[in-house]
Each structure stands twice: as structure tokens, then as C-alpha cells.
Write a protein that holds these residues in place. Structure first.
Motif, PDB file in Angstrom:
ATOM      1  N   LEU A 108       0.833  -1.275   0.062  1.00 51.73           N
ATOM      2  CA  LEU A 108       0.039  -0.203  -0.048  1.00 51.73           C
ATOM      3  C   LEU A 108       0.820   1.249  -0.092  1.00 51.73           C
ATOM      4  O   LEU A 108       0.759   2.347   0.680  1.00 51.73           O
ATOM      5  CB  LEU A 108      -0.674  -0.006   1.099  1.00 51.73           C
ATOM      6  CG  LEU A 108      -2.157  -1.053   1.058  1.00 51.73           C
ATOM      7  CD1 LEU A 108      -2.934  -1.097   2.541  1.00 51.73           C
ATOM      8  CD2 LEU A 108      -3.095  -0.534   0.033  1.00 51.73           C
ATOM      9  N   ASP A 109       2.103   1.275  -0.778  1.00 51.20           N
ATOM     10  CA  ASP A 109       2.883   2.321  -0.828  1.00 51.20           C
ATOM     11  C   ASP A 109       3.362   2.888   0.298  1.00 51.20           C
ATOM     12  O   ASP A 109       3.513   4.124   0.623  1.00 51.20           O
ATOM     13  CB  ASP A 109       2.370   3.262  -1.649  1.00 51.20           C
ATOM     14  CG  ASP A 109       1.839   2.714  -3.046  1.00 51.20           C
ATOM     15  OD1 ASP A 109       2.632   2.076  -3.610  1.00 51.20           O
ATOM     16  OD2 ASP A 109       0.828   3.001  -3.600  1.00 51.20           O
ATOM     17  N   ASN A 110       3.211   1.979   1.708  1.00 51.26           N
ATOM     18  CA  ASN A 110       3.796   2.611   2.851  1.00 51.26           C
ATOM     19  C   ASN A 110       2.906   3.704   3.512  1.00 51.26           C
ATOM     20  O   ASN A 110       3.375   4.337   4.417  1.00 51.26           O
ATOM     21  CB  ASN A 110       5.327   2.892   2.892  1.00 51.26           C
ATOM     22  CG  ASN A 110       6.279   2.049   2.771  1.00 51.26           C
ATOM     23  OD1 ASN A 110       5.900   0.777   2.922  1.00 51.26           O
ATOM     24  ND2 ASN A 110       7.292   2.139   1.984  1.00 51.26           N
ATOM     25  N   LYS A 111       1.671   3.678   2.887  1.00 47.09           N
ATOM     26  CA  LYS A 111       0.540   4.584   3.467  1.00 47.09           C
ATOM     27  C   LYS A 111      -0.190   3.897   4.371  1.00 47.09           C
ATOM     28  O   LYS A 111      -1.271   4.422   4.817  1.00 47.09           O
ATOM     29  CB  LYS A 111      -0.315   5.049   2.197  1.00 47.09           C
ATOM     30  CG  LYS A 111       0.575   6.192   1.511  1.00 47.09           C
ATOM     31  CD  LYS A 111      -0.275   6.735   0.221  1.00 47.09           C
ATOM     32  CE  LYS A 111       0.716   7.562  -0.778  1.00 47.09           C
ATOM     33  NZ  LYS A 111      -0.186   7.895  -1.909  1.00 47.09           N
ATOM     34  N   ALA A 112       0.095   2.536   4.585  1.00 45.42           N
ATOM     35  CA  ALA A 112      -0.744   1.742   5.630  1.00 45.42           C
ATOM     36  C   ALA A 112       0.516   1.167   6.670  1.00 45.42           C
ATOM     37  O   ALA A 112       1.523   0.931   6.278  1.00 45.42           O
ATOM     38  CB  ALA A 112      -1.407   0.668   4.763  1.00 45.42           C
ATOM     39  N   VAL A 113      -0.079   0.668   7.813  1.00 39.70           N
ATOM     40  CA  VAL A 113       0.662   0.108   8.795  1.00 39.70           C
ATOM     41  C   VAL A 113      -0.142  -1.301   9.150  1.00 39.70           C
ATOM     42  O   VAL A 113      -1.193  -1.285   9.021  1.00 39.70           O
ATOM     43  CB  VAL A 113       1.221   0.812   9.930  1.00 39.70           C
ATOM     44  CG1 VAL A 113       2.128   2.031   9.694  1.00 39.70           C
ATOM     45  CG2 VAL A 113       0.025   1.192  10.837  1.00 39.70           C
ATOM     46  N   GLY A 114       0.748  -2.188   9.263  1.00 33.70           N
ATOM     47  CA  GLY A 114       0.069  -3.416   9.690  1.00 33.70           C
ATOM     48  C   GLY A 114       0.852  -4.403  10.589  1.00 33.70           C
ATOM     49  O   GLY A 114       1.926  -4.002  10.893  1.00 33.70           O
ATOM     50  N   ALA A 115       0.208  -5.279  11.298  1.00 32.74           N
ATOM     51  CA  ALA A 115       0.748  -6.448  12.080  1.00 32.74           C
ATOM     52  C   ALA A 115       0.251  -7.655  11.510  1.00 32.74           C
ATOM     53  O   ALA A 115      -1.192  -7.895  11.537  1.00 32.74           O
ATOM     54  CB  ALA A 115       0.534  -6.221  13.441  1.00 32.74           C
TER      55      ALA A 115
END
Length: 204
Positions: A108-115
Motif C-alpha cells: 500500500l505504498d507505505n501509506k498503511a501500517v500492519g501487523a
């Protein structure tokens, strides 16, 4: 808790064993997200409602001990030997201290964070500590959080551009419908998080 034990009375030894089990440092209690139709509810599992529905709950929080073999869910029977408030407090403290590995999502083009792929990735939404970190990473006042299944979580800013929101929705939908990893479903909704806490949800 006071009151008589219903059904088969537990021997003092058994009760001590349960208390000992839950005190064992290897077997910490954690909150675990489940859908409202979770079979454990019928079996008397302890739970609190996260998203209510007309006929009960859409999403509940169960409380389980992380044992080497599997999760052992606490039931109302445990309340004969343990304090409900203490159980929930301990569970949320353990979650806050858990490293869920929040990182930027390249897809997501580093526009999201996740775990992802951690035992408590999806439960991270319940921890204000972890959610405040997500706010900071995305520099966002409001977050949209996707936890379609256990061990999956993706977060974007609620003010993200349309392309990012579309990709985020696609990813959520794909994960919700894909049972190939055997991760238990939680909910087909987005959560809205503000100041580290859940303030609403958007059913899909």
C-alpha cells in the motif's frame, strides 16, 4: 467469588491447579477477538461485547491462556477461583506488553501500517498503546482499521487518498473471503479509531 459451586464441586486441589496454571508465567491471559456466533459462547466462555447487534453481539472479546498446545479459553467456571476484573486487567496489560510488530505495508505504498502473522496481531486494535503508535506512524488523527481474521491487521489514515482506500478495501475483502490459511474470521467491518481508542465501525 462467594457463592456455592454448581454442578460437580471441584476439589481444593483442582482449584489450586487452575489458579497455579493461570499464574504460570508461560500461560498469560490475553483478550482474543471472536465473531458473535463463536461456539465458545454456548460453552460458557467468558466474554465482553465489542460490537453489539440486534440479537446479541457481532464481535466479542474472549479471554484465553496461551498454552504451548493451544488457547485455553477462560469460562464462567474460572470465576469461582478468579476475579473477573483482574482477568480483564491482566489480559489487556499482557496485550500492551506484547510486541505485535507494527510496520509499514509496502503493498500500500507505505501509506498503511500492519501487523500480520503474530498471534495477537488483530487484537492490537484493543490496545491504546499500540494504536497510538499507529497514529504516530501514519501521522493521522483518525484511523481505519481492518481485522477481518485473526492474526491479520491493516491500518490506514481515515483521510487517506482514494486510491489507498480502494486498495485497503480490496485487501480487506480478499482476506475476509480467503480461508486458505485457516485464520478464524472476526468481522467484515472497518473500525474507526481516534486517540488510540475505537469510536465506531463501518459494516461492509
Amino acid at each position: 467469588m462467594s457463592g456455592t459451586l454448581h454442578g460437580k464441586e471441584k476439589s481444593q486441589e483442582e482449584i489450586e491447579k487452575i489458579i497455579e496454571q493461570t499464574k504460570n508465567s508461560d500461560q498469560k491471559i490475553y483478550p482474543i477477538l471472536k465473531p458473535g456466533n463463536w461456539v465458545g459462547l454456548k460453552a460458557g466462555a467468558l466474554s465482553s461485547t465489542l460490537i453489539p447487534s440486534e440479537d446479541g453481539a457481532e464481535v466479542v472479546i474472549g479471554y484465553g491462556m496461551d498454552t504451548p498446545d493451544n488457547f485455553v479459553f477462560l469460562t464462567k467456571k474460572h470465576l469461582e477461583t478468579m476475579d473477573a476484573k483482574q482477568i480483564t486487567q491482566e489480559a489487556f496489560e499482557n496485550l500492551a506488553n506484547c510486541d505485535t510488530g507494527l510496520e509499514f505495508v509496502e503493498a500500500l505504498d507505505n501509506k498503511a501500517v500492519g501487523a500480520n502473522a503474530n498471534d495477537f496481531s488483530s487484537e492490537t486494535i484493543l490496545s491504546r498503546t499500540h494504536m497510538l503508535k499507529a497514529h504516530a506512524m501514519l501521522d493521522a488523527e483518525e484511523l481505519l482499521v481492518s481485522i477481518p481474521r485473526r492474526t491479520c491487521m491493516t491500518i490506514i489514515s481515515r483521510q487517506a487518498d482514494e486510491d489507498t482506500i480502494n486498495k485497503f478495501a480490496f485487501l480487506h475483502n480478499h482476506t475476509w473471503e480467503d480461508d486458505s490459511f485457516g485464520n478464524a474470521p472476526i468481522t467484515n467491518s472497518f473500525f474507526i479509531v481516534k486517540d488510540g481508542s475505537i469510536v465506531g465501525h463501518i459494516p461492509l
